[in-house]
Design a protein around this motif. Structure first.
Motif, PDB file in Angstrom:
ATOM      1  N   TRP A   1      84.988  45.706 -16.540  1.00  0.00           N
ATOM      2  CA  TRP A   1      86.006  45.934 -15.520  1.00  0.00           C
ATOM      3  C   TRP A   1      86.768  47.225 -15.776  1.00  0.00           C
ATOM      4  CZ3 TRP A   1      90.820  46.206 -17.715  1.00  0.00           C
ATOM      5  CH2 TRP A   1      90.987  45.574 -18.951  1.00  0.00           C
ATOM      6  N   PHE A   2      86.905  47.657 -17.044  1.00  0.00           N
ATOM      7  CA  PHE A   2      87.592  48.909 -17.347  1.00  0.00           C
ATOM      8  C   PHE A   2      86.702  50.104 -17.006  1.00  0.00           C
ATOM      9  CE2 PHE A   2      89.042  52.370 -20.076  1.00  0.00           C
ATOM     10  CZ  PHE A   2      90.405  52.315 -19.901  1.00  0.00           C
ATOM     11  N   LYS A   3      85.414  49.995 -17.252  1.00  0.00           N
ATOM     12  CA  LYS A   3      84.510  51.108 -16.965  1.00  0.00           C
ATOM     13  C   LYS A   3      84.422  51.385 -15.475  1.00  0.00           C
ATOM     14  CE  LYS A   3      81.655  50.357 -21.089  1.00  0.00           C
ATOM     15  NZ  LYS A   3      80.301  50.010 -21.606  1.00  0.00           N
ATOM     16  N   ARG A   4      84.638  50.374 -14.646  1.00  0.00           N
ATOM     17  CA  ARG A   4      84.598  50.591 -13.204  1.00  0.00           C
ATOM     18  C   ARG A   4      85.766  51.443 -12.715  1.00  0.00           C
ATOM     19  NH1 ARG A   4      82.860  45.038 -13.075  1.00  0.00           N
ATOM     20  NH2 ARG A   4      84.985  44.343 -12.606  1.00  0.00           N
TER      21      ARG A   4
ATOM     22  N   LYS B   1      85.806  57.521 -13.531  1.00  0.00           N
ATOM     23  CA  LYS B   1      84.921  58.331 -12.711  1.00  0.00           C
ATOM     24  C   LYS B   1      83.659  58.674 -13.496  1.00  0.00           C
ATOM     25  CE  LYS B   1      88.809  60.378 -10.190  1.00  0.00           C
ATOM     26  NZ  LYS B   1      89.521  61.629  -9.830  1.00  0.00           N
ATOM     27  N   PRO B   2      82.606  59.162 -12.828  1.00  0.00           N
ATOM     28  CA  PRO B   2      81.355  59.454 -13.554  1.00  0.00           C
ATOM     29  C   PRO B   2      81.509  60.462 -14.679  1.00  0.00           C
ATOM     30  CG  PRO B   2      80.957  59.374 -11.189  1.00  0.00           C
ATOM     31  CD  PRO B   2      82.454  59.286 -11.365  1.00  0.00           C
ATOM     32  N   ASP B   3      82.431  61.410 -14.529  1.00  0.00           N
ATOM     33  CA  ASP B   3      82.596  62.439 -15.556  1.00  0.00           C
ATOM     34  C   ASP B   3      83.704  62.108 -16.547  1.00  0.00           C
ATOM     35  OD1 ASP B   3      84.533  62.625 -13.618  1.00  0.00           O
ATOM     36  OD2 ASP B   3      84.700  64.817 -13.727  1.00  0.00           O
ATOM     37  N   GLU B   4      84.192  60.870 -16.555  1.00  0.00           N
ATOM     38  CA  GLU B   4      85.271  60.471 -17.453  1.00  0.00           C
ATOM     39  C   GLU B   4      84.760  59.456 -18.464  1.00  0.00           C
ATOM     40  OE1 GLU B   4      89.107  60.885 -14.415  1.00  0.00           O
ATOM     41  OE2 GLU B   4      88.261  58.918 -14.883  1.00  0.00           O
ATOM     42  N   THR B   5      85.247  59.553 -19.678  1.00  0.00           N
ATOM     43  CA  THR B   5      84.889  58.620 -20.736  1.00  0.00           C
ATOM     44  C   THR B   5      85.960  58.648 -21.820  1.00  0.00           C
ATOM     45  OG1 THR B   5      83.218  58.042 -22.380  1.00  0.00           O
ATOM     46  CG2 THR B   5      83.529  60.373 -21.936  1.00  0.00           C
ATOM     47  N   LEU B   6      85.990  57.576 -22.595  1.00  0.00           N
ATOM     48  CA  LEU B   6      86.918  57.483 -23.720  1.00  0.00           C
ATOM     49  C   LEU B   6      86.169  57.346 -25.037  1.00  0.00           C
ATOM     50  CD1 LEU B   6      89.676  55.089 -22.300  1.00  0.00           C
ATOM     51  CD2 LEU B   6      89.733  57.566 -22.474  1.00  0.00           C
ATOM     52  N   LYS B   7      84.945  57.891 -25.089  1.00  0.00           N
ATOM     53  CA  LYS B   7      84.148  57.767 -26.313  1.00  0.00           C
ATOM     54  C   LYS B   7      84.796  58.469 -27.498  1.00  0.00           C
ATOM     55  CE  LYS B   7      79.627  57.163 -24.114  1.00  0.00           C
ATOM     56  NZ  LYS B   7      78.237  57.694 -23.988  1.00  0.00           N
ATOM     57  N   ALA B   8      85.587  59.503 -27.218  1.00  0.00           N
ATOM     58  CA  ALA B   8      86.235  60.219 -28.320  1.00  0.00           C
ATOM     59  C   ALA B   8      87.227  59.329 -29.063  1.00  0.00           C
ATOM     60  CB  ALA B   8      86.937  61.468 -27.798  1.00  0.00           C
ATOM     61  N   LEU B   9      87.734  58.290 -28.392  1.00  0.00           N
ATOM     62  CA  LEU B   9      88.718  57.395 -29.007  1.00  0.00           C
ATOM     63  C   LEU B   9      88.092  56.118 -29.552  1.00  0.00           C
ATOM     64  CD1 LEU B   9      91.514  57.706 -26.297  1.00  0.00           C
ATOM     65  CD2 LEU B   9      91.269  59.038 -28.394  1.00  0.00           C
ATOM     66  N   GLU B  10      86.764  56.026 -29.559  1.00  0.00           N
ATOM     67  CA  GLU B  10      86.104  54.814 -30.041  1.00  0.00           C
ATOM     68  C   GLU B  10      86.420  54.490 -31.498  1.00  0.00           C
ATOM     69  OE1 GLU B  10      81.970  54.752 -29.324  1.00  0.00           O
ATOM     70  OE2 GLU B  10      82.163  54.348 -27.175  1.00  0.00           O
ATOM     71  N   PRO B  11      86.546  55.494 -32.409  1.00  0.00           N
ATOM     72  CA  PRO B  11      86.919  55.126 -33.794  1.00  0.00           C
ATOM     73  C   PRO B  11      88.223  54.342 -33.883  1.00  0.00           C
ATOM     74  CG  PRO B  11      86.103  57.373 -33.729  1.00  0.00           C
ATOM     75  CD  PRO B  11      86.210  56.923 -32.306  1.00  0.00           C
ATOM     76  N   LEU B  12      89.164  54.593 -32.972  1.00  0.00           N
ATOM     77  CA  LEU B  12      90.409  53.829 -32.982  1.00  0.00           C
ATOM     78  C   LEU B  12      90.195  52.400 -32.512  1.00  0.00           C
ATOM     79  CD1 LEU B  12      93.034  56.368 -31.568  1.00  0.00           C
ATOM     80  CD2 LEU B  12      92.771  55.615 -33.924  1.00  0.00           C
TER      81      LEU B  12
ATOM     82  N   ASP C   1      92.539  62.549 -17.052  1.00  0.00           N
ATOM     83  CA  ASP C   1      93.926  63.010 -16.999  1.00  0.00           C
ATOM     84  C   ASP C   1      94.892  61.882 -16.648  1.00  0.00           C
ATOM     85  OD1 ASP C   1      93.011  65.541 -17.558  1.00  0.00           O
ATOM     86  OD2 ASP C   1      92.853  66.118 -15.458  1.00  0.00           O
ATOM     87  N   ARG C   2      94.398  60.879 -15.935  1.00  0.00           N
ATOM     88  CA  ARG C   2      95.251  59.781 -15.472  1.00  0.00           C
ATOM     89  C   ARG C   2      95.256  58.636 -16.480  1.00  0.00           C
ATOM     90  NH1 ARG C   2      91.548  56.281 -13.001  1.00  0.00           N
ATOM     91  NH2 ARG C   2      89.448  57.164 -12.926  1.00  0.00           N
ATOM     92  N   LEU C   3      95.375  58.960 -17.745  1.00  0.00           N
ATOM     93  CA  LEU C   3      95.330  57.928 -18.779  1.00  0.00           C
ATOM     94  C   LEU C   3      96.538  57.006 -18.692  1.00  0.00           C
ATOM     95  CD1 LEU C   3      93.465  57.100 -21.060  1.00  0.00           C
ATOM     96  CD2 LEU C   3      94.859  58.423 -22.635  1.00  0.00           C
ATOM     97  N   GLN C   4      97.679  57.533 -18.261  1.00  0.00           N
ATOM     98  CA  GLN C   4      98.866  56.694 -18.118  1.00  0.00           C
ATOM     99  C   GLN C   4      98.643  55.629 -17.047  1.00  0.00           C
ATOM    100  OE1 GLN C   4     101.756  56.879 -19.945  1.00  0.00           O
ATOM    101  NE2 GLN C   4     102.432  55.042 -18.883  1.00  0.00           N
ATOM    102  N   GLY C   5      98.019  55.999 -15.944  1.00  0.00           N
ATOM    103  CA  GLY C   5      97.722  55.018 -14.904  1.00  0.00           C
ATOM    104  C   GLY C   5      96.736  53.962 -15.368  1.00  0.00           C
TER     105      GLY C   5
END
Length: 535
Positions: free
Chosen positions: A318-321, A324-335, A388-392
């Motif tokens: 549900w979070f991945k939906r 957008k296609p060009d957005e990801t949070l893989k850089a924060l996976e270690p956390l 960019d809309r990480l707060q939302g």
């Protein structure tokens, strides 16, 4: 950071509510002249507004904290009837100023006029707030005040929020107390009220004061070397604080000496950015740097619980939906792979390095505005795919998980709000209670006490949710349903099935959740109370 600095009033002393006070005044050096100026402004009946302006990182917030704390401990708020302080969040767009002004006015009206029927029109609300403040001797402190022009005789109102200007003009015209405003730039107030307004520019620290700040941070160098560092970095309080923390936590003096430091006051934060570049290189490829990136990307202070839920939810369907296609949070996976204990250790280390701060009333994590600007630029350069809309996304994630998590209770003195919903004071007591519940669950299952086991499994599921362990929470929810079926107790079965259905919908198991709802209708004979979730 003053945070949402809390409300104080004369009848409530430190012994009654110590949790509402600023954490400490550590790092405050000198400023005796500024403290006397604030005292004089309070005792001067003709002064309604005290404007304190300086560049970012000079020490405005630390000065206000030290002044408020000293007056609380010594002279009972100088005899003020009410003391209310507020810190405005950093804004990147002028359009956000309207929202910030409305939030402040709403919060202040709820505190000052708690027994009144509040109006809805913005002008009526700000006029009512001004009258409530003017009724008694009130000390109003506004930190990180946005820069704006509030001319009362201007023909056209500015694009920025006029409500703040109306409030300040009203208090400058008549104020039996004092309104202290800390801002980065001088506010061009109306000429009609200049005689009731004091403008004070906060100077930089002297060489001796800067050396004393470095010594307080634990830097073991010769006094001449410390004074030279203070001189090279223009006595900038935030920069010297970061240098002292870096050296006290294992940094080498040679690294600081190699920084090209010259006396450039025209560009705000230029010297601080050089020190931050050194700290970033020192923390390279560590979870501390990733957490610092994450906090800097958010527009507002956020709690540890919200950050932990955001990191754990990024792998859910549900979070991945939402991305957008060009957005990801893989850089924060270690956390996201850290446990709550490891996450707390990373956060504690950033505290020790004075890179993050915590609001005294909510425990929300935040960074200084100069640090936010620098690390936000760095994370955009390193990881351009982070949205960019990480707060939302954080707010949507919190609202979604609020259907499962227990409601947040009111903070009590000396308690940690993250674990109050479970009746525990801190992380240690929560982990201890979780282990105890696990032992009790196994004993009840071995004794085939199915009703008791279903109740314990339900409580254990909530504990794992608070600790951020979604897989363990799902496992306990399934066990709770199984034990409730064996006990043939319909209320217990309904409660456990509702909890499991919510977890399944959040984790993407919508089909299994639908089948579970049909079982609830067939076995319990009542419709479920689970609301439909929409991603």
């Amino acid at each position: 950071m003053i945070g949402v600095f809390v409300t104080f009033w004369r009848q409530q002393q430190t012994q009654d509510n110590p949790a509402c006070l600023p954490q400490n005044a550590q790092g405050f050096i000198g400023r005796k002249r500024e403290l006397l100026a604030l005292d004089q402004a309070w005792y001067d009946e003709s002064t309604g507004v005290f404007l304190l302006n300086a560049l970012g990182g000079t020490g405005k917030t630390a000065l206000l904290q030290a002044w408020l704390l000293s007056k609380l401990e010594t002279v009972n708020w100088l005899g003020a009837d009410h003391v209310y302080a507020w810190s405005f969040p950093d804004i990147s767009d002028d359009a956000d100023l309207h929202t910030l002004a409305d939030e402040f006015i709403d919060s202040a009206l709820q505190w000052f006029g708690y027994h009144l029927t509040l109006p809805t029109h913005p002008l009526e609300r700000v006029n009512l707030l001004a009258k409530l403040i003017q009724r008694q001797q009130t000390l109003l402190v506004l930190d990180n005040f946005p820069t704006l022009t509030f001319e009362v005789d201007a023909e056209h109102t500015t694009a920025m929020s006029p409500t703040l200007g109306i409030l300040i003009n009203a208090l400058a015209a008549y104020n039996p107390g004092l309104c202290v405003i800390a801002t980065r730039q001088t506010i061009p107030a109306c000429e009609l009220f200049q005689q009731n307004t004091v403008h004070y520019t906060l100077p930089e620290l002297t060489d001796s004061e800067g050396a004393a700040l470095l010594q307080q941070r634990g830097v073991m160098l010769l006094p001449d070397t410390l004074q030279k560092l203070s001189h090279d970095f223009c006595g900038h309080a935030l920069t010297l604080d970061l240098i002292g923390s870096h050296l006290a936590n294992g940094g080498r003096p040679e690294e600081v000496s190699n920084i090209l430091a010259w006396r450039d006051k025209e560009r705000e934060g230029l010297q601080t950015r050089r020190v931050l570049a050194l700290i970033e290189q020192w923390l390279w490829k560590t979870p501390e740097l990733l957490l610092l990136y994450l906090i800097a990307l958010l527009d507002r202070p956020t709690t540890q619980k919200e950050l932990f839920l955001l990191l754990r939810s990024q792998r859910q369907a549900w979070f991945k939906r939402w991305l957008k296609p060009d957005e990801t949070l893989k850089a924060l996976e270690p956390l996201s792979k850290l446990s709550i204990r490891e996450f707390s250790k990373v956060q504690r280390r950033l505290y020790q390095m004075h890179l993050i701060s915590s609001a005294p009333d909510t425990g929300a994590l935040d960074v200084h505005s100069l640090l936010r600007v620098y690390f936000r630029e760095r994370v955009r350069a390193r990881f351009p795919d982070i949205p960019d809309r990480l707060q939302g996304l954080l707010e949507k994630c919190t609202q979604t998980l609020a259907t499962v998590l227990p409601p947040t209770l009111q903070r009590l003195p000396g308690m940690d709000q993250r674990y109050l919903s479970l009746g525990h004071a801190d992380l240690h007591s929560t982990v201890t209670a979780t282990r105890s519940l696990g032992v009790k669950l196994e004993k009840s299952a071995l004794q085939k006490h199915w009703y008791r086991a279903s109740i314990i499994a339900n409580h254990l599921c909530e504990h794992h949710l608070i600790l951020g362990n979604m897989s363990a929470a799902m496992y306990c929810a399934r066990r709770g349903v199984a034990y409730a079926e064996l006990s043939h107790d319909q209320p217990s079965l309904l409660q456990n099935m509702n909890l499991l259905t919510r977890l399944l919908r959040i984790t993407g198991g919508t089909r299994e959740a639908s089948r579970l709802l049909e079982r609830v209708r067939d076995k319990c004979g009542v419709p479920p109370t689970v609301k439909r979730l929409r991603a």
